[in-house]
Scaffold this motif. Structure first.
Motif, PDB file in Angstrom:
ATOM      1  N   ARG A   1      59.482 -13.211 -73.880  1.00  0.00           N
ATOM      2  CA  ARG A   1      59.014 -14.065 -72.778  1.00  0.00           C
ATOM      3  C   ARG A   1      59.013 -15.541 -73.145  1.00  0.00           C
ATOM      4  NH1 ARG A   1      54.291 -11.667 -74.769  1.00  0.00           N
ATOM      5  NH2 ARG A   1      52.824 -13.162 -75.698  1.00  0.00           N
ATOM      6  N   ASP A   2      59.129 -15.852 -74.425  1.00  0.00           N
ATOM      7  CA  ASP A   2      59.066 -17.238 -74.882  1.00  0.00           C
ATOM      8  C   ASP A   2      60.419 -17.900 -75.067  1.00  0.00           C
ATOM      9  OD1 ASP A   2      56.261 -17.278 -75.011  1.00  0.00           O
ATOM     10  OD2 ASP A   2      56.258 -16.414 -77.022  1.00  0.00           O
ATOM     11  N   ILE A   3      61.529 -17.194 -74.840  1.00  0.00           N
ATOM     12  CA  ILE A   3      62.849 -17.729 -75.163  1.00  0.00           C
ATOM     13  C   ILE A   3      63.839 -17.436 -74.041  1.00  0.00           C
ATOM     14  CG2 ILE A   3      64.624 -17.922 -76.944  1.00  0.00           C
ATOM     15  CD1 ILE A   3      62.789 -16.298 -78.793  1.00  0.00           C
ATOM     16  N   ASP A   4      64.574 -18.468 -73.610  1.00  0.00           N
ATOM     17  CA  ASP A   4      65.737 -18.313 -72.745  1.00  0.00           C
ATOM     18  C   ASP A   4      66.982 -18.645 -73.552  1.00  0.00           C
ATOM     19  OD1 ASP A   4      63.995 -17.781 -70.696  1.00  0.00           O
ATOM     20  OD2 ASP A   4      64.423 -19.612 -69.559  1.00  0.00           O
ATOM     21  N   GLY A   5      68.055 -17.912 -73.318  1.00  0.00           N
ATOM     22  CA  GLY A   5      69.313 -18.176 -74.000  1.00  0.00           C
ATOM     23  C   GLY A   5      70.342 -18.767 -73.059  1.00  0.00           C
ATOM     24  N   MET A   6      71.142 -19.699 -73.586  1.00  0.00           N
ATOM     25  CA  MET A   6      72.218 -20.324 -72.814  1.00  0.00           C
ATOM     26  C   MET A   6      73.485 -20.319 -73.645  1.00  0.00           C
ATOM     27  SD  MET A   6      70.263 -23.600 -71.118  1.00  0.00           S
ATOM     28  CE  MET A   6      68.627 -23.426 -70.395  1.00  0.00           C
TER      29      MET A   6
ATOM     30  N   GLY B   1      74.862 -17.449 -78.243  1.00  0.00           N
ATOM     31  CA  GLY B   1      75.757 -16.409 -78.720  1.00  0.00           C
ATOM     32  C   GLY B   1      75.173 -15.029 -78.505  1.00  0.00           C
ATOM     33  N   THR B   2      75.181 -14.226 -79.565  1.00  0.00           N
ATOM     34  CA  THR B   2      74.680 -12.856 -79.450  1.00  0.00           C
ATOM     35  C   THR B   2      73.204 -12.737 -79.810  1.00  0.00           C
ATOM     36  OG1 THR B   2      75.364 -12.291 -81.706  1.00  0.00           O
ATOM     37  CG2 THR B   2      76.977 -11.927 -79.928  1.00  0.00           C
ATOM     38  N   GLY B   3      72.528 -13.864 -80.071  1.00  0.00           N
ATOM     39  CA  GLY B   3      71.080 -13.824 -80.210  1.00  0.00           C
ATOM     40  C   GLY B   3      70.507 -14.003 -81.599  1.00  0.00           C
ATOM     41  N   PHE B   4      71.257 -14.618 -82.512  1.00  0.00           N
ATOM     42  CA  PHE B   4      70.782 -14.716 -83.892  1.00  0.00           C
ATOM     43  C   PHE B   4      69.553 -15.604 -84.044  1.00  0.00           C
ATOM     44  CE2 PHE B   4      74.774 -12.751 -84.891  1.00  0.00           C
ATOM     45  CZ  PHE B   4      74.509 -12.042 -86.045  1.00  0.00           C
ATOM     46  N   VAL B   5      69.503 -16.745 -83.371  1.00  0.00           N
ATOM     47  CA  VAL B   5      68.340 -17.621 -83.491  1.00  0.00           C
ATOM     48  C   VAL B   5      67.096 -16.920 -82.961  1.00  0.00           C
ATOM     49  CG1 VAL B   5      67.266 -19.742 -82.660  1.00  0.00           C
ATOM     50  CG2 VAL B   5      69.615 -19.790 -83.506  1.00  0.00           C
ATOM     51  N   ALA B   6      67.204 -16.285 -81.807  1.00  0.00           N
ATOM     52  CA  ALA B   6      66.060 -15.590 -81.233  1.00  0.00           C
ATOM     53  C   ALA B   6      65.562 -14.486 -82.163  1.00  0.00           C
ATOM     54  CB  ALA B   6      66.422 -15.004 -79.870  1.00  0.00           C
ATOM     55  N   ALA B   7      66.484 -13.765 -82.781  1.00  0.00           N
ATOM     56  CA  ALA B   7      66.089 -12.701 -83.699  1.00  0.00           C
ATOM     57  C   ALA B   7      65.321 -13.259 -84.893  1.00  0.00           C
ATOM     58  CB  ALA B   7      67.321 -11.932 -84.166  1.00  0.00           C
TER      59      ALA B   7
ATOM     60  N   MET C   1      79.466 -12.911 -74.834  1.00  0.00           N
ATOM     61  CA  MET C   1      78.454 -13.087 -75.874  1.00  0.00           C
ATOM     62  C   MET C   1      77.055 -12.894 -75.287  1.00  0.00           C
ATOM     63  SD  MET C   1      80.053 -13.899 -78.806  1.00  0.00           S
ATOM     64  CE  MET C   1      79.319 -15.154 -79.882  1.00  0.00           C
ATOM     65  N   LEU C   2      76.830 -13.396 -74.084  1.00  0.00           N
ATOM     66  CA  LEU C   2      75.541 -13.228 -73.432  1.00  0.00           C
ATOM     67  C   LEU C   2      75.230 -11.754 -73.174  1.00  0.00           C
ATOM     68  CD1 LEU C   2      75.678 -16.178 -70.881  1.00  0.00           C
ATOM     69  CD2 LEU C   2      74.114 -15.990 -72.824  1.00  0.00           C
ATOM     70  N   GLU C   3      76.235 -10.976 -72.872  1.00  0.00           N
ATOM     71  CA  GLU C   3      76.010  -9.561 -72.618  1.00  0.00           C
ATOM     72  C   GLU C   3      75.555  -8.843 -73.888  1.00  0.00           C
ATOM     73  OE1 GLU C   3      75.334  -6.014 -71.057  1.00  0.00           O
ATOM     74  OE2 GLU C   3      75.630  -7.902 -69.957  1.00  0.00           O
ATOM     75  N   ILE C   4      76.135  -9.212 -75.034  1.00  0.00           N
ATOM     76  CA  ILE C   4      75.671  -8.636 -76.298  1.00  0.00           C
ATOM     77  C   ILE C   4      74.215  -9.028 -76.536  1.00  0.00           C
ATOM     78  CG2 ILE C   4      76.022  -8.528 -78.785  1.00  0.00           C
ATOM     79  CD1 ILE C   4      78.271  -7.244 -77.181  1.00  0.00           C
ATOM     80  N   ALA C   5      73.880 -10.301 -76.289  1.00  0.00           N
ATOM     81  CA  ALA C   5      72.499 -10.759 -76.462  1.00  0.00           C
ATOM     82  C   ALA C   5      71.554 -10.010 -75.524  1.00  0.00           C
ATOM     83  CB  ALA C   5      72.412 -12.261 -76.217  1.00  0.00           C
ATOM     84  N   ARG C   6      71.999  -9.759 -74.315  1.00  0.00           N
ATOM     85  CA  ARG C   6      71.159  -9.071 -73.331  1.00  0.00           C
ATOM     86  C   ARG C   6      70.755  -7.679 -73.826  1.00  0.00           C
ATOM     87  NH1 ARG C   6      71.006 -10.772 -68.414  1.00  0.00           N
ATOM     88  NH2 ARG C   6      73.112 -11.669 -68.590  1.00  0.00           N
ATOM     89  N   GLN C   7      71.677  -7.022 -74.479  1.00  0.00           N
ATOM     90  CA  GLN C   7      71.406  -5.667 -74.973  1.00  0.00           C
ATOM     91  C   GLN C   7      70.349  -5.644 -76.076  1.00  0.00           C
ATOM     92  OE1 GLN C   7      75.242  -4.024 -76.087  1.00  0.00           O
ATOM     93  NE2 GLN C   7      76.155  -4.675 -74.141  1.00  0.00           N
ATOM     94  N   LYS C   8      70.123  -6.771 -76.727  1.00  0.00           N
ATOM     95  CA  LYS C   8      69.145  -6.830 -77.822  1.00  0.00           C
ATOM     96  C   LYS C   8      67.716  -7.075 -77.331  1.00  0.00           C
ATOM     97  CE  LYS C   8      72.626  -8.545 -81.075  1.00  0.00           C
ATOM     98  NZ  LYS C   8      73.012  -9.652 -81.986  1.00  0.00           N
ATOM     99  N   ILE C   9      67.568  -7.413 -76.060  1.00  0.00           N
ATOM    100  CA  ILE C   9      66.248  -7.626 -75.431  1.00  0.00           C
ATOM    101  C   ILE C   9      65.440  -8.670 -76.218  1.00  0.00           C
ATOM    102  CG2 ILE C   9      64.313  -6.464 -74.299  1.00  0.00           C
ATOM    103  CD1 ILE C   9      65.725  -3.826 -74.730  1.00  0.00           C
ATOM    104  N   LEU C  10      66.056  -9.801 -76.479  1.00  0.00           N
ATOM    105  CA  LEU C  10      65.421 -10.878 -77.227  1.00  0.00           C
ATOM    106  C   LEU C  10      64.975 -12.037 -76.336  1.00  0.00           C
ATOM    107  CD1 LEU C  10      68.002 -11.047 -80.159  1.00  0.00           C
ATOM    108  CD2 LEU C  10      65.627 -10.269 -80.351  1.00  0.00           C
TER     109      LEU C  10
ATOM    110  N   PHE D   1      73.678 -18.027 -92.424  1.00  0.00           N
ATOM    111  CA  PHE D   1      72.266 -18.374 -92.660  1.00  0.00           C
ATOM    112  C   PHE D   1      71.736 -19.383 -91.644  1.00  0.00           C
ATOM    113  CE2 PHE D   1      69.202 -21.274 -94.775  1.00  0.00           C
ATOM    114  CZ  PHE D   1      68.186 -20.370 -95.014  1.00  0.00           C
ATOM    115  N   TYR D   2      72.612 -20.075 -90.988  1.00  0.00           N
ATOM    116  CA  TYR D   2      72.298 -21.176 -90.073  1.00  0.00           C
ATOM    117  C   TYR D   2      71.151 -20.843 -89.098  1.00  0.00           C
ATOM    118  CZ  TYR D   2      74.242 -25.390 -87.659  1.00  0.00           C
ATOM    119  OH  TYR D   2      74.481 -26.622 -87.122  1.00  0.00           O
ATOM    120  N   PRO D   3      71.201 -19.721 -88.370  1.00  0.00           N
ATOM    121  CA  PRO D   3      70.112 -19.431 -87.425  1.00  0.00           C
ATOM    122  C   PRO D   3      68.751 -19.303 -88.102  1.00  0.00           C
ATOM    123  CG  PRO D   3      72.012 -18.062 -86.962  1.00  0.00           C
ATOM    124  CD  PRO D   3      72.277 -18.714 -88.291  1.00  0.00           C
ATOM    125  N   GLN D   4      68.713 -18.741 -89.281  1.00  0.00           N
ATOM    126  CA  GLN D   4      67.446 -18.627 -89.996  1.00  0.00           C
ATOM    127  C   GLN D   4      66.891 -19.995 -90.339  1.00  0.00           C
ATOM    128  OE1 GLN D   4      67.320 -15.741 -93.184  1.00  0.00           O
ATOM    129  NE2 GLN D   4      65.661 -16.819 -94.222  1.00  0.00           N
TER     130      GLN D   4
END
Length: 221
Positions: free
Chosen positions: A84-89, A71-77, A95-104, A45-48
């Motif tokens: 365009r409003d979010i960069d991930g680090m 990670g894989t993009g839970f906060v962005a989701a 893990m970044l590659e999984i996030a990339r596939q989600k286009i977040l 639940f943390y990212p929510q």
């Protein structure tokens, strides 16, 4: 006794990591199944919670966002904002590659928070993080470094595992940052990290640190 979920092993082994290299190696193996074996299995639940607190506190200027330890993009989701409003680090390229596939995200960066962050200086209107400051190698030191990547007035919404918060004396570091005029509006919100009952970490909690970066002293009114 609570039933042992497979996702607990991923979590508990992650708590034992002690260095950036340990993290890179560990998440290389688990990136492909992280979303199902850990997040879904334990009800992460943390990212929510981070996203909800951001939306309650944010003003239009609090963009773009740096999602630290994305990670894989839970906060962005959970934020539900345009990519365009979010960069991930994150430190893990897998893990970044999984996030990339989600286009977040607008952009994704492999970043070690114990290293220099000068290439991002002054880029962001908000800095968010869920699950990065936990048991392991990161104490409160990177909180100061993260100020560098934010614009004056930027909003910070940073989660810290409650046990780790006490053990690593995050409170003292935050007080020092406030007392030296680096941050303002400091508050802590306790949250539960998991939504599913019946596993050993169901009651684990975190403190969500919320504050803003102060402008330079010369720019203060």
């Amino acid at each position: 006794m609570a039933r042992k979920h497979p996702g607990q092993s991923i979590l508990e082994n992650a708590y034992e990591l002690e260095s950036p290299a340990d993290n890179v190696a560990y998440y290389r193996a688990f990136a492909p199944t992280y979303d199902t074996d850990f997040a879904a299995e334990l009800g992460w639940f943390y990212p929510q919670a981070i996203a909800e607190i951001y939306h309650r506190a944010a003003v239009p200027a609090d963009l773009p966002i740096a999602d630290i330890g994305c990670g894989t993009g839970f906060v962005a989701a959970k934020l539900g904002l345009a990519a365009r409003d979010i960069d991930g680090m994150d430190i893990s390229p897998e893990m970044l590659e999984i996030a990339r596939q989600k286009i977040l995200y607008r952009a994704l960066h492999q970043v070690d928070l114990t290293g220099p962050l000068g290439q991002f200086a002054g880029h962001y209107g908000a800095v968010l993080s869920a699950g990065t400051f936990t048991h392991g190698h990161l104490g409160p030191g990177p909180l100061r470094a993260l100020l560098e990547i934010a614009r004056p007035g930027a909003l910070f919404v940073i989660g810290v595992n409650e046990v780790h918060y006490e053990k690593q004396r995050f409170g003292e570091a935050l007080d020092a940052m406030r007392d030296t005029g680096q941050i303002t509006g400091l508050r802590l919100d306790p949250i539960k990290m998991y939504s599913k009952a019946g596993h050993d970490h169901s009651d684990d909690g975190a403190f969500v640190l919320q504050y803003r970066k102060c402008p330079p002293a010369s720019a203060a009114p």
